[in-house]
Design a protein around this motif. Structure first.
Motif, mmCIF file in Angstrom:
data_model
loop_
_atom_site.group_PDB
_atom_site.id
_atom_site.type_symbol
_atom_site.label_atom_id
_atom_site.label_comp_id
_atom_site.label_asym_id
_atom_site.label_seq_id
_atom_site.Cartn_x
_atom_site.Cartn_y
_atom_site.Cartn_z
ATOM 1 N N THR A 92 0.839 -1.195 0.000
ATOM 2 C CA THR A 92 0.000 0.000 0.000
ATOM 3 C C THR A 92 0.875 1.246 0.000
ATOM 4 O OG1 THR A 92 -1.661 -1.165 1.306
ATOM 5 C CG2 THR A 92 -1.838 1.212 1.240
ATOM 6 N N LEU A 93 0.501 2.208 -0.824
ATOM 7 C CA LEU A 93 1.103 3.534 -0.793
ATOM 8 C C LEU A 93 0.062 4.471 -0.206
ATOM 9 C CD1 LEU A 93 3.274 5.679 -1.611
ATOM 10 C CD2 LEU A 93 2.006 5.896 -3.764
ATOM 11 N N ALA A 94 0.414 5.165 0.857
ATOM 12 C CA ALA A 94 -0.488 6.154 1.454
ATOM 13 C C ALA A 94 0.091 7.539 1.205
ATOM 14 C CB ALA A 94 -0.655 5.900 2.940
ATOM 15 N N ILE A 95 -0.800 8.461 0.883
ATOM 16 C CA ILE A 95 -0.412 9.858 0.713
ATOM 17 C C ILE A 95 -1.251 10.648 1.711
ATOM 18 C CG2 ILE A 95 -0.148 11.796 -0.867
ATOM 19 C CD1 ILE A 95 -0.437 9.707 -3.172
ATOM 20 N N ALA A 96 -0.588 11.216 2.704
ATOM 21 C CA ALA A 96 -1.280 11.981 3.744
ATOM 22 C C ALA A 96 -1.353 13.450 3.339
ATOM 23 C CB ALA A 96 -0.536 11.844 5.063
ATOM 24 N N LYS A 97 -2.351 14.137 3.851
ATOM 25 C CA LYS A 97 -2.501 15.580 3.616
ATOM 26 C C LYS A 97 -2.330 15.905 2.133
ATOM 27 C CE LYS A 97 -0.879 16.605 8.233
ATOM 28 N NZ LYS A 97 0.152 17.208 9.062
ATOM 29 N N THR A 98 -3.135 15.246 1.300
ATOM 30 C CA THR A 98 -3.014 15.393 -0.149
ATOM 31 C C THR A 98 -3.049 16.852 -0.587
ATOM 32 O OG1 THR A 98 -5.384 15.016 -0.355
ATOM 33 C CG2 THR A 98 -3.939 13.126 -0.734
ATOM 34 N N LYS A 99 -2.308 17.094 -1.669
ATOM 35 C CA LYS A 99 -2.223 18.420 -2.285
ATOM 36 C C LYS A 99 -2.610 18.284 -3.745
ATOM 37 C CE LYS A 99 1.729 19.752 0.577
ATOM 38 N NZ LYS A 99 3.121 20.215 0.539
ATOM 39 N N MET A 100 -2.966 19.395 -4.357
ATOM 40 C CA MET A 100 -3.358 19.377 -5.764
ATOM 41 C C MET A 100 -2.251 18.777 -6.637
ATOM 42 S SD MET A 100 -5.772 19.827 -7.843
ATOM 43 C CE MET A 100 -6.976 20.949 -7.176
ATOM 44 N N GLU A 101 -0.984 19.051 -6.322
ATOM 45 C CA GLU A 101 0.111 18.525 -7.142
ATOM 46 C C GLU A 101 0.300 17.018 -7.018
ATOM 47 O OE1 GLU A 101 2.376 20.483 -3.578
ATOM 48 O OE2 GLU A 101 0.724 21.108 -4.857
ATOM 49 N N ASP A 102 -0.439 16.369 -6.114
ATOM 50 C CA ASP A 102 -0.408 14.906 -6.013
ATOM 51 C C ASP A 102 -1.268 14.243 -7.088
ATOM 52 O OD1 ASP A 102 1.173 15.121 -3.719
ATOM 53 O OD2 ASP A 102 -0.573 15.116 -2.395
ATOM 54 N N SER A 103 -2.044 15.034 -7.796
ATOM 55 C CA SER A 103 -2.897 14.496 -8.844
ATOM 56 C C SER A 103 -2.016 13.951 -9.963
ATOM 57 C CB SER A 103 -3.823 15.588 -9.383
ATOM 58 O OG SER A 103 -4.694 15.052 -10.334
ATOM 59 N N ALA A 104 -2.042 12.619 -10.149
ATOM 60 C CA ALA A 104 -1.159 11.948 -11.089
ATOM 61 C C ALA A 104 -1.611 10.514 -11.280
ATOM 62 C CB ALA A 104 0.286 11.975 -10.572
ATOM 63 N N THR A 105 -0.916 9.803 -12.133
ATOM 64 C CA THR A 105 -1.087 8.368 -12.278
ATOM 65 C C THR A 105 -0.005 7.716 -11.428
ATOM 66 O OG1 THR A 105 -1.915 8.627 -14.522
ATOM 67 C CG2 THR A 105 -1.135 6.430 -13.897
ATOM 68 N N TYR A 106 -0.390 6.744 -10.612
ATOM 69 C CA TYR A 106 0.552 6.049 -9.739
ATOM 70 C C TYR A 106 0.699 4.605 -10.215
ATOM 71 C CZ TYR A 106 0.396 10.085 -6.781
ATOM 72 O OH TYR A 106 0.517 11.379 -6.304
ATOM 73 N N TYR A 107 1.942 4.152 -10.294
ATOM 74 C CA TYR A 107 2.247 2.811 -10.766
ATOM 75 C C TYR A 107 2.874 2.001 -9.643
ATOM 76 C CZ TYR A 107 1.863 4.858 -15.438
ATOM 77 O OH TYR A 107 1.422 5.490 -16.572
ATOM 78 N N CYS A 108 2.536 0.745 -9.605
ATOM 79 C CA CYS A 108 3.130 -0.203 -8.676
ATOM 80 C C CYS A 108 3.908 -1.216 -9.510
ATOM 81 C CB CYS A 108 2.005 -0.891 -7.896
ATOM 82 S SG CYS A 108 2.547 -2.168 -6.785
ATOM 83 N N ALA A 109 5.124 -1.547 -9.094
ATOM 84 C CA ALA A 109 5.939 -2.487 -9.858
ATOM 85 C C ALA A 109 6.637 -3.464 -8.934
ATOM 86 C CB ALA A 109 6.978 -1.722 -10.679
ATOM 87 N N LEU A 110 6.784 -4.692 -9.405
ATOM 88 C CA LEU A 110 7.489 -5.751 -8.671
ATOM 89 C C LEU A 110 8.870 -5.885 -9.251
ATOM 90 C CD1 LEU A 110 7.475 -8.205 -6.719
ATOM 91 C CD2 LEU A 110 6.560 -9.548 -8.596
#
Length: 112
Positions: free
Chosen positions: A94-112
């Motif tokens: 799990t990736l958690a992003i606390a206190k989100t900001k507008m600049e956090d708006s993106a596509t997030y990728y998970c990789a093994l």
């Protein structure tokens, strides 16, 4: 409102190693926490799961990596609002992003 879009990036094509996305695109109010979850399977004894952020028009940005021994590696200058958790028994990261900001708006990728 903050739109966080979560997609899947599979970097390992070795048989028996997969990463799958549980989350759909998320809409989160600024200042709230969002959790992005990936399930995985692997035949490796030692492995790591990484998260990347991609904002349109910019290169993909490495955020963090969590190894099977629960050691975490954070990108240099990564905001401490980003943190990961690995539940190896459940095969979930799990990736958690606390206190989100507008600049956090993106596509997030998970990789093994």
């Amino acid at each position: 409102m903050l739109n966080l879009f979560v997609f899947l990036f599979i970097s390992d094509l070795v048989f028996g190693n997969t990463v799958s996305q549980e989350d759909r695109p998320s809409i989160v109010r600024e200042g709230k926490t969002v959790e992005l979850t990936c399930k995985y399977t692997t035949s490796f004894t030692y492995y790591a799961l990484a998260f990347y952020q991609h904002t349109q028009g910019k290169p993909r940005l490495y955020l963090t990596q969590r190894r099977d021994d629960d050691a975490e590696h954070l990108a240099t200058n990564l905001d401490r609002r980003f943190f990961t958790q690995l539940k190896s028994r459940d095969k979930v990261t799990t990736l958690a992003i606390a206190k989100t900001k507008m600049e956090d708006s993106a596509t997030y990728y998970c990789a093994l």
